[in-house]
Design an enzyme around this catalytic site. Structure first.
Site, PDB file in Angstrom:
ATOM      1  N   GLN A  57      41.451  46.180  32.298  1.00 60.48           N
ATOM      2  CA  GLN A  57      42.505  45.403  31.633  1.00 60.48           C
ATOM      3  C   GLN A  57      43.328  46.305  30.718  1.00 60.48           C
ATOM      4  O   GLN A  57      42.786  47.043  29.893  1.00 60.48           O
ATOM      5  CB  GLN A  57      41.858  44.249  30.843  1.00 60.48           C
ATOM      6  N   LYS A 117      41.429  35.027  35.145  1.00 62.58           N
ATOM      7  CA  LYS A 117      40.875  35.732  36.315  1.00 62.58           C
ATOM      8  C   LYS A 117      39.514  35.161  36.671  1.00 62.58           C
ATOM      9  O   LYS A 117      39.213  34.933  37.844  1.00 62.58           O
ATOM     10  CB  LYS A 117      40.773  37.233  36.016  1.00 62.58           C
ATOM     11  N   ASP A 135      44.330  46.436  41.399  1.00 67.35           N
ATOM     12  CA  ASP A 135      45.585  46.381  40.651  1.00 67.35           C
ATOM     13  C   ASP A 135      46.683  47.179  41.345  1.00 67.35           C
ATOM     14  O   ASP A 135      47.867  47.018  41.027  1.00 67.35           O
ATOM     15  CB  ASP A 135      45.371  46.999  39.256  1.00 67.35           C
TER      16      ASP A 135
HETATM   17  N1  GUN Z   1      47.832  43.758  31.545  1.00 73.63           N
HETATM   18  C1  GUN Z   1      48.924  43.009  31.764  1.00 73.63           C
HETATM   19  N2  GUN Z   1      49.118  42.833  33.086  1.00 73.63           N
HETATM   20  C2  GUN Z   1      48.123  43.501  33.715  1.00 73.63           C
HETATM   21  C3  GUN Z   1      47.766  43.684  35.081  1.00 73.63           C
HETATM   22  O1  GUN Z   1      48.422  43.213  36.023  1.00 73.63           O
HETATM   23  N3  GUN Z   1      46.650  44.421  35.302  1.00 73.63           N
HETATM   24  C4  GUN Z   1      45.931  44.981  34.304  1.00 73.63           C
HETATM   25  N4  GUN Z   1      44.872  45.707  34.627  1.00 73.63           N
HETATM   26  N5  GUN Z   1      46.215  44.813  33.033  1.00 73.63           N
HETATM   27  C5  GUN Z   1      47.315  44.085  32.744  1.00 73.63           C
END
Ligand code: GUN
Length: 284
Positions: free
Chosen positions: A97, A53, A120
């Site tokens: 996350q 990211k 998200d």
């Molecule tokens: N953990 C695995 N995939 C994701 C996602 O798309 N967003 C978030 N926040 N955590 C994750």
């Protein structure tokens, strides 16, 4: 005939290039899009996501802020951090996350994020928008998977789509997006009886199970679009939920792992962040 590969590197670059242009336009108007990621603890897979990211932000000109919190962080401290980011005008997108350490309440934490900063698309308000087909933030992985499906140029209306997996992050929003495309959607899960009978009908098959090589060639309709959302590690190697080598001989299109849907997730996160920043302009 072997399937055509839906290349996440190529398709995600298309999205990232457009995001970079939108970020330039935003900066000309005095808005510098910012994404904050909260990482609680040090789950190794999460560390990789977070690094990707940060890289994606750097490539597109988005300000990236990573907030690392101790694995023993309390719910109160986590929510206080979210509150600070909600109030911070330099931050347009907030991502917590997942998974969080077991003692923390994920749903309660996600509910604290302002829906307009929820890049998200996990907040109940955004999940509700998707459910009702109204404008909101769409979860990154299903949004990226749909982009890949659409890139085949296939007419989706009336097609049979089967999603294996019913998570809030992938399975359910994926089903909603395919329904919006007028597909006939079946959601299969661990209690589904005669799974292969469902999957063999699928013109579009999305696997989000979390089991390496779960989807085998005998489960796939010839010519189908097969989207592999799985990211599994076997003997240190990353592989998907689809047995790529056998299924690629039967499907019409297939996504590889790595280099497939994962790249799209990050690209859509960047796109959602640019969109959140654009909304602040249209509100002025
Ligand atoms: N953990 C695995 N995939 C994701 C996602 O798309 N967003 C978030 N926040 N955590 C994750």
């Amino acid at each position: 005939m072997a399937a055509q590969i839906l290349d996440g590197k190529v398709l995600s670059a298309q999205i990232r290039d457009k995001v970079a242009e939108r970020v330039c336009a935003l900066k000309e108007q005095g808005v510098n899009p910012g994404l904050a990621v909260i990482l609680v603890g040090n789950d190794p897979a999460s560390e990789i996501y977070v690094r990707n990211k940060e890289k994606g932000c750097a490539e597109t000109g988005i300000l990236s802020r990573t907030i690392r919190m101790d694995a023993e962080t309390s719910q109160e401290d986590l929510e206080a951090e979210i509150g600070k980011l909600n109030a911070d005008p330099a931050i347009h997108g907030i991502l917590v996350q997942l998974p969080l350490p077991a003692h923390l309440d994920e749903q309660a934490a996600l509910a604290k994020i302002l829906p307009e900063k929820d890049v998200d698309g996990f907040h109940l308000v955004n999940a509700g928008h998707l459910m009702t087909g109204t404008e909101g933030v769409v979860a990154c992985t299903p949004k990226g998977a749909l982009y890949m499906i659409r890139s085949t140029g296939t007419e989706l209306s009336g097609k049979e789509a089967v999603v294996i997996g019913r998570s809030n992050i992938v399975g359910k929003p994926m089903a909603m997006l395919l329904l919006q495309q007028n597909c006939t959607v079946t959601v299969c899960h661990s209690r589904t009886r005669n799974l292969a009978e469902h999957t063999r009908r699928a013109d579009i098959l999305v696997a989000a199970v979390g089991k390496p090589g779960f989807v085998t060639a005998d489960m796939v309709k010839p010519g189908a679009i097969v989207i592999d959302v799985g990211i599994n590690r076997v003997d240190g190697k990353v592989c998907g939920d689809v047995d790529f080598e056998s299924v690629k001989e039967k499907a019409g299109w297939i996504t590889p792992v790595p280099g497939g849907v994962g790249k799209m997730t990050i690209a859509m996160l960047l796109s959602n962040t640019a969109e959140a920043a654009e909304r602040t302009l249209s509100r002025e």
